[in-house]
Motif scaffolding. Structure first.
Motif: not given
Length: 1043
Positions: A226-254
């Protein structure tokens, strides 16, 4: 309490006028002890109609008040007003409601408060919290569920490390985690910010729950799926990002935080519980889980990680630096386990070229940091602690694991790739060269330096050409970062020898020239590169003419970067060039002291309450301060042959020591006391300047209690050993020394290691002050007897021996005084019984010699003054002396062998870190698969893990009757031979001493002498005869030596 006026005060705390702010803060401080202060603050924080600034100010004040005073310890109440029971009750009844209704920024402040409260009150004083938590997690309102998840995280964080209350975490995971997993599973499907916060909190709670132990409930296959499936789903979940502006500050988003904690949880599961290669050999608790994990979950999760890497290299997936590091970390763990390696092996070439290499190249972010903040760049790139968890460091570690653990399968691929990059760079026209790619290739070579430059390396003969072709020329590169990289690479391969001395001389001149480079990181790397070069005699000779200038450059760099990076270099130069340093040692010390005071001044500006600040949280400046103090100690120690210079150094350095102690800079105590130790030890005397510090040391001890007795001991020992005339003549000094010893022996805040320090100080006083400090002896005896005469009062063998040695030292000091004290309190029989029962525990040369001297001192006491119990027990006492002599010579031989071993350290063949022709090659020749090549190393890893398990509380070993372990396992760190330990007993010849005591007894008390001798059995009688003969031999040897 008037809430309206309180609101006005908080609004004034962010007023533009400093006077208004200060007045408001003073009034708030006065109101803090009021009956309903905390409950009124909670009302303000939850009032939606108040300005956000006021609510935030109130939440910060609320947090500080709870943090300081909720514990209600004696120490806290000395400084802060107590929180009333009514306020405590209202706070616990309402804090979860206020967290629920507050905006995110305030939620986090209050959640931290909740953790503090839970730490002191749950479960005993807040039993209803579990029910409140269940209600929140079962609610339909997402904000209530999120509040429950935040509260769940805090309670797990409180008890995750606890050995006694770990069951709280186990019960919570069993009862609540099924619901938490379902919440996370549902939330993953949403892109809503609150949903992602819920996933983050759920996964972080899971990680906290498994950080130290894996609860039984989470080992069940159903829960793992159960937990492993949830972890994999979150890791594989596509998250939109802007190649021009993405940086390590982006990593602080939920959403990105949720993804990171999914990866961290998977890594923890595998690295600590699911990897058979890393499980302790004696810990079978997780074997079944490891088999389940590697067989059913690891293949899928490894494919997910590899797909993330593929997406990252293609630019369709973004990963923060921390996440890239975590991915590399799991791959490193896979390298060490053969079934995982089978899955990973086909992807090595792609991982090296497309994942590891790009992370190790000089990046755009590196360029920005180099230009905007070169000091931070240096600290980040040179100090591995500052760079911990980064993608580049994790990539480097993965590369090393590939090359070291699976070199047959990977090393040729890695070196081939590096060579191709370097060749392409060399062959390209200058305008077409990409210096960042060469930086990455050299960084990879630097990472592999330990393996490739080891003595048995098959490419060792090619390294001089590699350095001359690809490294040394870049000292003149137009790119600063490439000059720095070349210096770093050369430094790492500095053990490589060149056939022509002129090459080494030319390299030295280039490095020396780069000390004045325009770029700070280059100058720092040049200083670091000089450090190993001074092992070369020709380079040392060349440096002599430049030594003052070089040391000045080092000091300037220390001032520029405010870290301990360069102070290590200065220390080594001081050691190597001690004689040459003497003429300008005082000037160097003054500059180092000025640097120290400037660094501390910078800390004080940012942290006004410097004494109460956690120096680890202040900045890298703290490490710089420590480094400067260490360098000062090294400077003094290496000038010990020049007493006049040391005394001049004291005048410069001691004001700094006084400042550290008077300002209670506890994190610098170790270095400060070490300098004082170096000064007094170097000149074998206690100067007036040093005695002026003694009162400060005592005041410091009284202020900070007993916490630093171990750091203080060497200096205090020197005061006694080299300043006994002052101690003997000054009753106040005696009183203070005794108070220090008594406080430590009686304090319930210390362990037996600290009490051993007190015993050592008492011993130093008695050994160095024979006949001068009679008044202190009864007190020392009483302190030791308080433990020796109480059953189970002593827990370790080390403290038992040191407590008994207090008695033995007292006997050696003056047996009449000692026996009178023992008889006065009717302790004689019990003390001597305890002593004779534990003669075999005295294992070191010093212990045995003291036992001999202490027991034979009784022979000097007139028969009329001997207690009755001793008069009849003298034969047994003498048996103890003979028993000690039986193993005395072996103890001396063992110590001598240990000294020879330490003296010869570094001269033997220690080049065994990397095996080139050992077990792995033998496995291949025997026809084993590559996957089985490193089972031996896995055994080694298991042994390391086993040792770590024992360190945190493994199974107790069998104990013998004395409660200190079996007879075959008498090791106690406190009873190790201390080769540098010097005492007045060193000059005493035990054999001659015994002969003299027996002659004295025979002359003064022949009846007692006859009783002792006649009581000996044939074996002991023969032993005594041999001891007398040995004494004659050694006496003759001494006479010949004196002639």
């Amino acid at each position: 309490m008037d809430a309206h006026s309180l609101v006005g005060l908080f609004e004034a705390t962010y007023h533009q006028d400093p006077a208004v702010r200060e007045d408001a803060e003073q009034k708030l401080e006065q109101l803090a002890s009021s009956e309903s202060f905390l409950s009124t603050l909670l009302q303000m924080i939850s009032a939606a109609d108040l300005p956000m600034g006021t609510r935030q100010a109130a939440s910060i004040y609320f947090k500080n008040r709870v943090r300081r005073a909720w514990s209600a310890t004696a120490r806290a109440l000395e400084v802060y007003a107590p929180i009333s029971e009514a306020d405590r009750s209202v706070t616990k009844d309402n804090i979860l409601k206020v967290i629920y209704s507050s905006p995110q920024a305030i939620k986090l402040q209050l959640t931290e408060c909740l953790g503090i409260i839970l730490n002191f009150d749950f479960p005993d004083k807040w039993p209803q919290f579990t029910h409140q938590l269940q209600e929140l997690l079962q609610a339909q309102d997402p904000q209530m569920v999120y509040t429950g998840l935040l509260a769940l995280l805090e309670v797990i964080k409180v008890y995750r490390y606890s050995q006694t209350k770990r069951k709280v975490v186990d019960e919570i995971t069993k009862e609540l985690f099924p619901r938490v997993q379902k919440v996370a599973e549902e939330a993953i499907a949403s892109d809503d910010e609150l949903a992602m916060r819920m996933v983050w909190a759920a996964f972080k709670s899971y990680y906290a729950a498994i950080q130290v132990e894996l609860p039984l409930a989470l080992q069940e296959p159903g829960n793992l799926v159960a937990w492993g499936t949830s972890f994999i789903k979150m890791i594989e979940k596509p998250i939109a990002f802007d190649k021009e502006t993405v940086d390590d500050e982006t990593a602080k988003e939920p959403a990105w935080k949720a993804k990171k904690w999914a990866i961290r949880s998977v890594n923890r599961l595998y690295g600590r519980y699911g990897n058979p290669a890393l499980l302790p050999g004696n810990n079978k608790r997780y074997n079944a889980f490891a088999k389940l994990f590697t067989a059913n979950f690891l293949p899928q999760i490894l494919q997910v990680y590899l797909k993330q890497i593929e997406g990252y290299t293609a630019g369709t997936v973004w990963m923060s630096s921390r996440v890239r590091g975590l991915v590399a970390q799991l791959l490193s763990d896979c390298v060490k386990e053969k079934s995982a390696w089978k899955l990973l092996k086909p992807h090595v070439e792609s991982i090296v070229s497309h994942y590891i290499f790009p992370q190790m190249c000089f990046a755009e972010s590196d360029q920005e940091l180099w230009e905007d903040n070169p000091v931070e760049y240096v600290q980040k790139k040179i100090d591995p602690i500052d760079d911990f968890g980064s993608a580049s460091l994790a990539a480097s570690n993965l590369l090393i694991d590939f090359a070291v653990d699976r070199k047959k399968a990977t090393l040729s691929t890695i070196l081939g790739f590096i060579n191709s990059v370097l060749a392409t760079y060399s062959q390209a026209p200058e305008e077409a060269r990409n210096p960042r790619l060469k930086d990455g290739a050299l960084a990879m070579m630097s990472s592999l330096c330990g393996l490739l430059s080891s003595r048995k390396s098959p490419i060792i003969s090619t390294l001089p050409d590699f350095l001359l072709t690809h490294v040394i020329p870049e000292f003149k590169s137009s790119y600063g970062f490439l000059r720095a990289r070349a210096l770093d690479t050369y430094c790492r391969y500095s053990s490589v020898e060149f056939p022509d001395k002129r090459i080494t001389q030319g390299i030295f001149e280039s490095v020396y020239g780069l000390l004045n480079d325009a770029e700070l990181p280059v100058r720092v790397h040049a200083a670091l590169a000089l450090q190993p070069m001074i092992e070369n005699e020709d380079i040392r000779a060349a440096l002599l003419n430049h030594l003052p200038q070089v040391m000045q450059v080092f000091l300037n760099l220390t001032n520029e970067i405010d870290s301990d990076t360069i102070t290590h270099v200065i220390e080594e130069f001081v050691e190597i060039f001690a004689d040459q340093m003497a003429p300008f040692a005082v000037q160097l010390a003054q500059q180092l002291c000025d640097t120290f005071m400037r660094v501390i001044g910078d800390i004080a500006v940012n942290t006004p309450d410097i004494a109460s600040a956690d120096i680890d949280e202040i900045s890298d400046k703290s490490m710089a301060a420590m480094g400067v103090l260490k360098t000062l100690g090294t400077l003094v120690l290496n000038l010990e042959s020049s007493s006049d210079v040391v005394y001049k150094l004291e005048e410069v350095i001691f004001p700094v020591i006084r400042f550290v102690l008077e300002q209670r800079l506890v994190d610098l105590y170790d270095e400060a006391y070490e300098i004082l130790d170096c000064c007094t030890f170097s000149v074998k005397a206690v100067s007036p300047n040093a005695w002026n510090l003694f009162g400060v040391i005592y005041d410091c001890f009284k202020s900070d209690g007993t916490d630093f007795i171990e750091e203080m001991l060497p200096s205090l020992d020197n005061y006694v050993s080299y300043g006994m005339d002052v101690v003997a003549a000054n009753s106040e000094v005696q009183s203070r020394l005794f108070d220090i010893i008594e406080t430590v022996m009686k304090s319930d805040r210390v362990g037996e290691t600290d009490r051993i320090c007190a015993c050592k100080l008492a011993e130093a006083i008695m050994l160095n002050g024979r006949g001068k400090i009679d008044g202190m002896i009864p007190g020392f005896i009483s302190l030791a007897a308080a433990y020796l005469l109480v059953k189970d009062a002593i827990e370790t063998r080390g403290f038992l021996v040191y407590s008994l040695e207090v008695i033995l030292n007292a006997l050696h000091y003056n047996p009449v005084i000692t026996l009178n004290v023992l008889e006065q309190y009717k302790w004689t029989e019990d003390i001597f019984t305890r002593l004779m029962q534990n003669v075999d525990k005295f294992t070191r040369v010093h212990d045995k010699k003291l036992l001999i001297l202490g027991l034979t001192a009784i022979l000097s006491v007139p028969a009329s003054q001997l207690p009755a119990s001793l008069q009849t027990g003298l034969p047994q006492v003498f048996d103890g002396v003979l028993q000690t002599f039986r193993s005395f010579d072996k103890a001396v031989e063992a110590r001598d062998a240990l000294e020879k071993m330490y003296e010869g350290a570094g001269e033997g063949d220690f080049d065994n870190e990397y095996e080139w022709d050992g077990n792995e090659d033998e496995d291949f020749e025997a026809g084993l698969e590559d996957d089985d090549a490193d089972d031996l190393e896995n055994e080694y890893l298991r042994e390391l893990a086993s040792q770590a398990s024992k360190a945190i509380g493994g199974d107790p070993e069998d104990e013998d009757d004395d409660g200190f372990g079996s007879d075959d396992d008498i090791y106690d760190e406190a009873l190790e031979e201390e080769l540098a330990f010097e005492t007045p007993l060193d000059s005493v010849n035990a054999h001659i001493h015994l002969q003299d005591k027996l002659a004295e007894l025979q002359s003064n008390n022949p009846a007692t002498y006859n009783i002792i001798v006649q009581s000996l059995n044939p074996e002991n009688s023969q032993l005594l005869q041999s001891l007398v003969e040995e004494a004659n031999t050694q006496r003759a040897s001494q006479a010949n030596t004196q002639q």
